[in-house]
Design an enzyme around this catalytic site. Structure first.
Site, PDB file in Angstrom:
ATOM      1  N   PHE A  83      -4.101   4.383  14.473  1.00  0.00           N
ATOM      2  CA  PHE A  83      -4.256   5.269  13.591  1.00  0.00           C
ATOM      3  C   PHE A  83      -5.708   4.888  12.685  1.00  0.00           C
ATOM      4  CE2 PHE A  83      -1.371   8.755  12.957  1.00  0.00           C
ATOM      5  CZ  PHE A  83      -0.465   8.474  13.925  1.00  0.00           C
TER       6      PHE A  83
ATOM      7  N   ASP B 243      -4.449  -5.787   5.408  1.00  0.00           N
ATOM      8  CA  ASP B 243      -5.566  -6.602   5.832  1.00  0.00           C
ATOM      9  C   ASP B 243      -5.855  -8.113   5.335  1.00  0.00           C
ATOM     10  OD1 ASP B 243      -6.230  -4.640   7.379  1.00  0.00           O
ATOM     11  OD2 ASP B 243      -7.193  -3.241   5.670  1.00  0.00           O
TER      12      ASP B 243
ATOM     13  N   LYS C 179     -13.361   2.010  15.363  1.00  0.00           N
ATOM     14  CA  LYS C 179     -12.073   1.279  15.568  1.00  0.00           C
ATOM     15  C   LYS C 179     -11.779   1.564  16.990  1.00  0.00           C
ATOM     16  CE  LYS C 179     -10.637   1.499  10.804  1.00  0.00           C
ATOM     17  NZ  LYS C 179     -10.161   2.014   9.567  1.00  0.00           N
TER      18      LYS C 179
ATOM     19  N   LYS D 210     -11.048  -2.077  18.876  1.00  0.00           N
ATOM     20  CA  LYS D 210      -9.807  -2.461  19.023  1.00  0.00           C
ATOM     21  C   LYS D 210      -9.126  -2.226  20.493  1.00  0.00           C
ATOM     22  CE  LYS D 210      -8.546  -2.175  14.286  1.00  0.00           C
ATOM     23  NZ  LYS D 210      -7.787  -2.175  13.192  1.00  0.00           N
TER      24      LYS D 210
ATOM     25  N   ASN E 251       0.738  -1.269  -0.029  1.00  0.00           N
ATOM     26  CA  ASN E 251       0.040   0.029   0.054  1.00  0.00           C
ATOM     27  C   ASN E 251       0.996   1.348   0.062  1.00  0.00           C
ATOM     28  OD1 ASN E 251       0.486   1.051   2.853  1.00  0.00           O
ATOM     29  ND2 ASN E 251      -0.416  -1.115   3.179  1.00  0.00           N
TER      30      ASN E 251
ATOM     31  N   LYS F 108       7.930 -17.681 -10.797  1.00  0.00           N
ATOM     32  CA  LYS F 108       7.203 -16.440 -11.145  1.00  0.00           C
ATOM     33  C   LYS F 108       5.954 -17.015 -11.949  1.00  0.00           C
ATOM     34  CE  LYS F 108       8.136 -12.857 -14.160  1.00  0.00           C
ATOM     35  NZ  LYS F 108       8.930 -12.272 -15.338  1.00  0.00           N
TER      36      LYS F 108
HETATM   37  N1  CTP Z   1      -3.807  -2.401  11.986  1.00  0.00           N
HETATM   38  C1  CTP Z   1      -3.075  -3.395  12.591  1.00  0.00           C
HETATM   39  N2  CTP Z   1      -3.204  -4.546  11.908  1.00  0.00           N
HETATM   40  C2  CTP Z   1      -3.720  -4.811  10.546  1.00  0.00           C
HETATM   41  C3  CTP Z   1      -4.309  -3.610   9.981  1.00  0.00           C
HETATM   42  C4  CTP Z   1      -4.151  -2.569  10.703  1.00  0.00           C
HETATM   43  O1  CTP Z   1      -2.430  -3.402  13.563  1.00  0.00           O
HETATM   44  N3  CTP Z   1      -3.721  -5.909  10.010  1.00  0.00           N
HETATM   45  C5  CTP Z   1      -3.656  -1.306  12.804  1.00  0.00           C
HETATM   46  C6  CTP Z   1      -3.213   0.121  12.085  1.00  0.00           C
HETATM   47  O2  CTP Z   1      -1.705   0.067  12.239  1.00  0.00           O
HETATM   48  C7  CTP Z   1      -4.123   1.244  12.616  1.00  0.00           C
HETATM   49  C8  CTP Z   1      -5.404   0.765  12.914  1.00  0.00           C
HETATM   50  O3  CTP Z   1      -4.971  -0.899  12.977  1.00  0.00           O
HETATM   51  O4  CTP Z   1      -3.499   1.624  13.902  1.00  0.00           O
HETATM   52  C9  CTP Z   1      -6.565   0.638  11.848  1.00  0.00           C
HETATM   53  O5  CTP Z   1      -5.919   0.748  10.462  1.00  0.00           O
HETATM   54  P1  CTP Z   1      -6.930   0.979   9.374  1.00  0.00           P
HETATM   55  O6  CTP Z   1      -6.281   0.559   8.171  1.00  0.00           O
HETATM   56  O7  CTP Z   1      -7.216   2.159   9.324  1.00  0.00           O
HETATM   57  O8  CTP Z   1      -8.077   0.019   9.649  1.00  0.00           O
HETATM   58  P2  CTP Z   1      -8.321  -1.478   9.574  1.00  0.00           P
HETATM   59  O9  CTP Z   1      -8.605  -1.812  10.982  1.00  0.00           O
HETATM   60  O10 CTP Z   1      -7.360  -2.229   8.947  1.00  0.00           O
HETATM   61  O11 CTP Z   1     -10.067  -1.673   8.892  1.00  0.00           O
HETATM   62  P3  CTP Z   1     -10.405  -1.031   7.478  1.00  0.00           P
HETATM   63  O12 CTP Z   1      -9.161  -1.546   6.362  1.00  0.00           O
HETATM   64  O13 CTP Z   1     -11.584  -1.835   7.073  1.00  0.00           O
HETATM   65  O14 CTP Z   1     -10.641   0.416   7.461  1.00  0.00           O
END
Ligand code: CTP
Length: 416
Positions: A337, A294, A351, A355, A225, A304
């Protein structure tokens, strides 16, 4: 060349700013009288203070005030012929450790943002290579005027340190933002910049995650990303400067390791998960600024994949590292975040709850928001206590310090 008010005395002082040479720029705001307090406080802390006044400032405070407080010539003009003792002051901008402009009017801010130099202060501002702190003070309508806002933003982007003015009753009779920041807080920031100031995170263990992860799909390709890691690195850097013992678990970035920080480099979300979970035991504050994947590929191909092949990727849900830490957090302060493209407040609060966080820092990452890779960020904080705070756009280092301040001020008990 500068015109000065003379003195032959040198400062003989001991204090935390001993040996530091500070140029104090005073411009023509009503708060100019407060610069006398600043000059005096800096001298008392041992600094060698050289005051540069604009013509308008001299209408409000006499140069002799600063001369008697600093025991140094006061620089007031650009074009008059120099006297003998002024020769040293030609090199002043090059030997300065800090340029502090307080109060800073919309005029000096506008000139600096556009590289103009038509008096001694604006000229010095272009010449110096030291940190520059700007403490604006003006009428609320001026400070919120979009042109001034853009000028301030521009200076921030060039790493000038802006001390946001306070909200209150202004000299013009209006209420609003525009009052010079409390001079004692200005002095505190000067000390932070020059000597690392606060050690308010001493003896605390801080774990920060930063950057993206990379999830391989075959030996040459991966899913990732747009996270640059800058926000997390800034938090790790500032926490270490404030005395914390910092571990930074970082996905792949181009950033140098912050000084005094232990960096654990990882690639995949699975590795980031393991690196965090094995180190979480004695952590006092965790800030999860990373953007871990995610989803991970259900299957990683050994060879490959050729483009002649038709390829449909199947993805599994990855571990949510923060959510797992939230379930075992105990007395730890947990900061997450939320990167959102819509319904920022709603999603951030979900969140925060889900969390089990103490604080969530939400930012808008919709197209055009210019967060990824940028040196600035505009965030809104949501605390488990129900507080919501929207901060102005600041450098990522300033955001980092502000988050650390908030944690220290609001969750102090958990940390002691
Ligand atoms: N985070 C994490 N592990 C993951 C994904 C996210 O620890 N696999 C943490 C990020 O570091 C951030 C928080 O979760 O502090 C929220 O991340 P964000 O990408 O905004 O949200 P998601 O929980 O991934 O949900 P969505 O993608 O559905 O918005």
């Amino acid at each position: 060349m500068p015109n000065t008010v003379e003195s032959n005395n040198n400062n003989v002082c001991n204090g935390p700013l001993n040996g530091k040479r500070i140029i104090l720029g005073v411009t023509g705001g009503i708060a100019a009288y407060k610069a006398a307090y600043l000059a005096s406080a800096l001298v008392q802390r041992g600094a060698d203070v050289h005051v540069v006044m604009t013509q308008h400032a001299m209408q409000l405070v006499a140069p002799a005030t600063f001369w008697s407080l600093t025991k140094n010539p006061v620089i007031t003009g650009l074009f008059e012929l120099p006297t003998k003792s002024e020769i040293e002051h030609v090199s002043l901008p090059e030997s300065a450790d800090l340029l502090l402009i307080a109060p800073a009017t919309a005029n000096i801010i506008g000139k600096m943002a556009n590289g103009l130099a038509d008096d001694m202060l604006s000229t010095m501002a272009l010449v110096v290579r030291c940190p520059v702190i700007i403490a604006p003070a003006m009428n609320v309508n001026m400070y919120t005027n979009p042109i001034v806002v853009a000028n301030v933003d521009r200076l921030r982007q060039h790493e000038y340190i802006i001390l946001e003015p306070e909200i209150g009753r202004l000299a013009c009779g209006n209420e609003g933002i525009g009052r010079l920041l409390d001079p004692d807080k200005i002095i505190q920031r000067v000390e932070e910049v020059l000597i690392g100031g606060r050690r308010d995170y001493a003896r605390l263990n801080v774990l920060v995650t930063a950057g993206p992860t990379q999830e391989p799909i075959d030996p040459v390709r991966f899913i990732t990303n747009r996270s640059s890691g800058k926000m997390g690195y800034a938090i790790a850097e500032m926490a270490a400067k404030r005395g914390a013992c910092v571990t930074l678990v970082s996905g792949p970035t181009d950033l140098p390791a912050p000084e005094g920080v232990e960096v654990i480099n990882v690639t995949t979300v699975h590795e980031m998960h393991d690196a965090v979970i094995t180190r979480i035991k004695d952590v006092n504050v965790m800030v999860s600024a990373a953007a871990p994947a995610d989803f991970t590929p259900a299957q990683v191909r050994d060879q490959k994949v050729k483009k002649s092949e038709k390829w449909t990727l199947e993805l599994d849900r990855a571990d949510d590292i923060l959510e797992e830490v939230g379930q075992m957090k105990g007395r730890m302060v947990l900061v997450g975040f939320a990167a959102e493209t819509e319904k920022i407040e709603e999603y951030a609060k979900i969140k925060l709850e889900k969390k089990n966080l103490d604080l969530i820092v939400a930012n808008d990452v919709s197209p055009g928001s210019d967060v990824f890779g940028s040196d600035t960020n505009q965030v809104t904080l949501f605390s488990r206590t129900g507080e919501k705070i929207e901060w102005p756009r600041m450098s990522k280092r300033e955001v980092a310090n502000a988050i650390l301040d908030y944690v220290k001020n609001h969750f102090m008990e958990a940390l002691s």
